[in-house]
Design a protein around this motif. Structure first.
Motif, PDB file in Angstrom:
ATOM      1  N   LYS A   3       1.021  -1.300  -0.176  1.00  0.00           N
ATOM      2  CA  LYS A   3      -0.162   0.210  -0.032  1.00  0.00           C
ATOM      3  C   LYS A   3       0.981   1.366  -0.071  1.00  0.00           C
ATOM      4  O   LYS A   3       1.487   1.476   1.067  1.00  0.00           O
ATOM      5  CB  LYS A   3      -0.854  -0.008   1.193  1.00  0.00           C
ATOM      6  N   ILE A   4       0.966   2.037  -0.933  1.00  0.00           N
ATOM      7  CA  ILE A   4       1.927   3.132  -1.190  1.00  0.00           C
ATOM      8  C   ILE A   4       1.195   4.380  -1.455  1.00  0.00           C
ATOM      9  O   ILE A   4       0.071   4.433  -2.112  1.00  0.00           O
ATOM     10  CB  ILE A   4       2.580   2.597  -2.600  1.00  0.00           C
ATOM     11  N   GLY A   5       1.422   5.308  -0.614  1.00  0.00           N
ATOM     12  CA  GLY A   5       1.056   6.703  -0.897  1.00  0.00           C
ATOM     13  C   GLY A   5       2.266   7.597  -1.888  1.00  0.00           C
ATOM     14  O   GLY A   5       3.359   7.304  -1.631  1.00  0.00           O
ATOM     15  N   PHE A   6       1.700   8.256  -2.681  1.00  0.00           N
ATOM     16  CA  PHE A   6       2.437   8.936  -3.672  1.00  0.00           C
ATOM     17  C   PHE A   6       2.194  10.288  -3.895  1.00  0.00           C
ATOM     18  O   PHE A   6       0.947  10.580  -4.288  1.00  0.00           O
ATOM     19  CB  PHE A   6       2.532   7.944  -5.149  1.00  0.00           C
ATOM     20  N   ILE A   7       2.877  10.854  -3.321  1.00  0.00           N
ATOM     21  CA  ILE A   7       2.474  12.386  -3.450  1.00  0.00           C
ATOM     22  C   ILE A   7       3.343  13.532  -4.279  1.00  0.00           C
ATOM     23  O   ILE A   7       4.572  13.357  -4.162  1.00  0.00           O
ATOM     24  CB  ILE A   7       2.730  13.039  -1.860  1.00  0.00           C
ATOM     25  N   GLY A   8       2.903  13.880  -5.312  1.00  0.00           N
ATOM     26  CA  GLY A   8       3.443  14.621  -6.338  1.00  0.00           C
ATOM     27  C   GLY A   8       3.504  14.024  -7.736  1.00  0.00           C
ATOM     28  O   GLY A   8       4.249  13.323  -8.082  1.00  0.00           O
ATOM     29  N   LEU A   9       2.197  14.401  -8.376  1.00  0.00           N
ATOM     30  CA  LEU A   9       2.002  13.792  -9.705  1.00  0.00           C
ATOM     31  C   LEU A   9       2.294  14.778 -10.818  1.00  0.00           C
ATOM     32  O   LEU A   9       1.537  14.908 -11.747  1.00  0.00           O
ATOM     33  CB  LEU A   9       0.856  13.289  -9.887  1.00  0.00           C
ATOM     34  N   GLY A  10       3.606  15.194 -10.969  1.00  0.00           N
ATOM     35  CA  GLY A  10       4.008  16.102 -12.110  1.00  0.00           C
ATOM     36  C   GLY A  10       4.614  15.513 -13.263  1.00  0.00           C
ATOM     37  O   GLY A  10       4.324  14.228 -13.421  1.00  0.00           O
ATOM     38  N   ILE A  11       5.414  16.021 -13.831  1.00  0.00           N
ATOM     39  CA  ILE A  11       6.050  15.500 -15.013  1.00  0.00           C
ATOM     40  C   ILE A  11       6.713  14.119 -14.857  1.00  0.00           C
ATOM     41  O   ILE A  11       6.568  13.282 -15.634  1.00  0.00           O
ATOM     42  CB  ILE A  11       7.032  16.389 -15.797  1.00  0.00           C
ATOM     43  N   MET A  12       7.435  14.027 -13.697  1.00  0.00           N
ATOM     44  CA  MET A  12       7.837  12.742 -13.326  1.00  0.00           C
ATOM     45  C   MET A  12       7.078  11.754 -12.470  1.00  0.00           C
ATOM     46  O   MET A  12       7.141  10.396 -12.860  1.00  0.00           O
ATOM     47  CB  MET A  12       9.289  13.006 -12.695  1.00  0.00           C
ATOM     48  N   GLY A  13       6.537  12.516 -11.631  1.00  0.00           N
ATOM     49  CA  GLY A  13       5.664  11.570 -10.527  1.00  0.00           C
ATOM     50  C   GLY A  13       4.598  10.776 -11.325  1.00  0.00           C
ATOM     51  O   GLY A  13       4.353   9.532 -10.783  1.00  0.00           O
ATOM     52  N   THR A  28      -2.164   5.539  -3.419  1.00  0.00           N
ATOM     53  CA  THR A  28      -3.062   6.488  -2.777  1.00  0.00           C
ATOM     54  C   THR A  28      -2.451   7.933  -2.988  1.00  0.00           C
ATOM     55  O   THR A  28      -1.122   7.887  -2.791  1.00  0.00           O
ATOM     56  CB  THR A  28      -3.592   6.442  -1.367  1.00  0.00           C
ATOM     57  N   THR A  29      -3.240   8.848  -3.347  1.00  0.00           N
ATOM     58  CA  THR A  29      -2.317  10.253  -3.567  1.00  0.00           C
ATOM     59  C   THR A  29      -3.497  11.264  -2.931  1.00  0.00           C
ATOM     60  O   THR A  29      -4.398  10.930  -2.571  1.00  0.00           O
ATOM     61  CB  THR A  29      -2.146  10.391  -4.885  1.00  0.00           C
ATOM     62  N   VAL A  30      -2.947  12.496  -3.132  1.00  0.00           N
ATOM     63  CA  VAL A  30      -3.679  13.664  -2.524  1.00  0.00           C
ATOM     64  C   VAL A  30      -3.713  14.576  -3.701  1.00  0.00           C
ATOM     65  O   VAL A  30      -2.566  14.792  -4.561  1.00  0.00           O
ATOM     66  CB  VAL A  30      -3.044  14.225  -1.280  1.00  0.00           C
ATOM     67  N   GLU A  31      -4.886  15.279  -4.047  1.00  0.00           N
ATOM     68  CA  GLU A  31      -5.039  16.205  -4.969  1.00  0.00           C
ATOM     69  C   GLU A  31      -4.235  17.421  -4.567  1.00  0.00           C
ATOM     70  O   GLU A  31      -4.509  18.044  -3.394  1.00  0.00           O
ATOM     71  CB  GLU A  31      -6.432  16.382  -5.392  1.00  0.00           C
ATOM     72  N   HIS A  32      -3.468  18.038  -5.691  1.00  0.00           N
ATOM     73  CA  HIS A  32      -2.940  19.376  -4.971  1.00  0.00           C
ATOM     74  C   HIS A  32      -3.478  20.410  -6.088  1.00  0.00           C
ATOM     75  O   HIS A  32      -4.407  20.992  -5.863  1.00  0.00           O
ATOM     76  CB  HIS A  32      -1.399  19.153  -5.024  1.00  0.00           C
ATOM     77  N   ARG A  33      -2.539  21.017  -7.038  1.00  0.00           N
ATOM     78  CA  ARG A  33      -2.954  21.843  -8.068  1.00  0.00           C
ATOM     79  C   ARG A  33      -3.920  21.337  -8.989  1.00  0.00           C
ATOM     80  O   ARG A  33      -4.904  22.329  -9.744  1.00  0.00           O
ATOM     81  CB  ARG A  33      -1.718  22.456  -8.537  1.00  0.00           C
ATOM     82  N   VAL A  61       5.437   5.648   1.932  1.00  0.00           N
ATOM     83  CA  VAL A  61       5.144   6.846   1.304  1.00  0.00           C
ATOM     84  C   VAL A  61       6.090   7.655   0.529  1.00  0.00           C
ATOM     85  O   VAL A  61       7.197   7.592   1.196  1.00  0.00           O
ATOM     86  CB  VAL A  61       4.722   7.955   2.355  1.00  0.00           C
ATOM     87  N   ILE A  62       5.866   7.819  -0.863  1.00  0.00           N
ATOM     88  CA  ILE A  62       6.688   8.278  -1.599  1.00  0.00           C
ATOM     89  C   ILE A  62       6.417   9.980  -1.888  1.00  0.00           C
ATOM     90  O   ILE A  62       5.137  10.003  -2.169  1.00  0.00           O
ATOM     91  CB  ILE A  62       6.953   7.622  -2.974  1.00  0.00           C
ATOM     92  N   THR A  63       7.408  10.622  -1.852  1.00  0.00           N
ATOM     93  CA  THR A  63       7.195  12.272  -2.331  1.00  0.00           C
ATOM     94  C   THR A  63       8.096  12.408  -3.421  1.00  0.00           C
ATOM     95  O   THR A  63       8.936  12.071  -3.547  1.00  0.00           O
ATOM     96  CB  THR A  63       7.568  13.042  -1.005  1.00  0.00           C
ATOM     97  N   MET A  64       7.411  13.282  -4.387  1.00  0.00           N
ATOM     98  CA  MET A  64       8.119  13.743  -5.557  1.00  0.00           C
ATOM     99  C   MET A  64       7.565  15.135  -5.961  1.00  0.00           C
ATOM    100  O   MET A  64       6.909  15.390  -6.922  1.00  0.00           O
ATOM    101  CB  MET A  64       7.781  12.582  -6.733  1.00  0.00           C
ATOM    102  N   VAL A  65       8.226  15.934  -5.171  1.00  0.00           N
ATOM    103  CA  VAL A  65       7.651  17.294  -5.271  1.00  0.00           C
ATOM    104  C   VAL A  65       9.067  18.109  -5.505  1.00  0.00           C
ATOM    105  O   VAL A  65      10.182  17.695  -5.461  1.00  0.00           O
ATOM    106  CB  VAL A  65       7.096  17.626  -4.005  1.00  0.00           C
TER     107      VAL A  65
END
Length: 295
Positions: A3-13, A28-33, A61-65
């Motif tokens: 079960k992975i949390g991934f925060i930061g779904l930009g060009i790379m994420g 699972t992620t969180v909506e940002h912009r 939890v993975i962050t890619m911001v």
């Protein structure tokens, strides 16, 4: 499967999270912009209200911001990851941020009962899409081994550099080399064009000799075709070179080439090019030469 949390779904994420979903992990992620990309929703990605809520339902939890303050806000801000952290949760920061801040973040996550790994990446959008990223890892042996199966889904060259912050130090070194190589390729192609040579044939020839590099291959083609839509944006490379120059000051170290590359990126920004691909450094040199590279 994890079960992975991934925060930061930009060009790379975005493609990185997609590979994890394709491998059968729950993400699972969180909506940002922006809203959740449809392709990730179609693969089963779930959205919750905050980084805290991401941590509450995740083993990892993975962050890619973009930058150090962004990582700090996601991890330790209001409704941040640390508030929902369960004992033993592995936090993997794949952003490119300051090594000293990374050491502090690792201690704070450890004190909260979690494990922390810094794992910045290189390879740009293409590497993320093709699951061919280079991943530079700092952390304990145990943390690295827990993270390795996920890294193998997203990347190709995976190296445990050393302790917390060492992955980020490696990434800063990478960005120095990339920036100076972009400058070298730009100057070489600019010289060839100004002298009247066929720059496409010059590039082809150089790819067979000692000057061969991934930058000459990928970004040299961008420069000749003048396709400066971002794979990696100028302002993000500026941020990375700021980390290099700040670190150099603290180490009493001179990095003149890095400083010059930063000034060229600043010239791009001054001409409205913060969102250009970093191969757009060529445009700053073209302005100085009053000459545009011809195909």
């Amino acid at each position: 499967m994890s079960k992975i949390g991934f925060i930061g779904l930009g060009i790379m994420g975005r493609p990185m999270a997609g590979h994890l979903l394709d491998a059968g992990h729950d993400v699972t992620t969180v909506e940002h912009r922006k809203p959740l990309p449809q392709e990730l929703a179609d693969k089963g990605a779930q959205v919750v209200a905050s980084p805290k809520a991401v941590a509450e339902v995740s083993e990892i939890v993975i962050t890619m911001v973009p930058d150090t303050p962004d990582v700090e806000a996601v991890l330790f801000g209001e409704n941040g990851v640390v508030e929902g952290l369960k004992p033993g949760t592995l936090v993997i920061d794949m952003s490119s941020i300051a090594p000293l801040a990374t050491q502090d973040f690792a201690k704070r996550i450890h004190d909260a009962g979690g494990e922390y790994v810094d794992a910045p990446v290189s390879g740009g959008e293409g590497g993320a899409i093709n699951a061919a990223l280079t991943i530079m890892v700092g952390g304990t042996k145990e943390g690295f081994e827990r993270a390795l199966p996920l890294f193998e889904v997203m990347g190709k060259t995976i190296t445990h550099i050393g302790g917390h912050g060492d992955g980020q130090t490696c990434k800063v070194a990478n960005q120095i080399v990339v920036a100076l190589t972009i400058e070298a390729v730009s100057e070489g192609l600019l010289f060839a064009s100004k002298a009247g040579a066929d720059v496409a044939k010059v590039r082809e020839s150089l790819l067979g000799g000692l000057a061969q590099s991934k930058i000459l291959d990928v970004h040299g083609e961008r420069m000749i075709n003048r396709t400066f839509e971002p794979g990696f944006k100028v302002h993000l490379h500026q941020k990375d070179l700021n980390l290099a120059l700040e670190g150099a000051r603290s180490l009493n170290l001179s990095l003149p080439g890095t400083a010059n590359a930063q000034q060229l990126f600043q010239a791009c920004a001054a001409h409205g090019g913060e969102e250009w691909d970093h191969s757009g450094m060529l445009k700053a040199l073209e302005a100085l030469a009053n000459h545009e590279v011809n195909r």
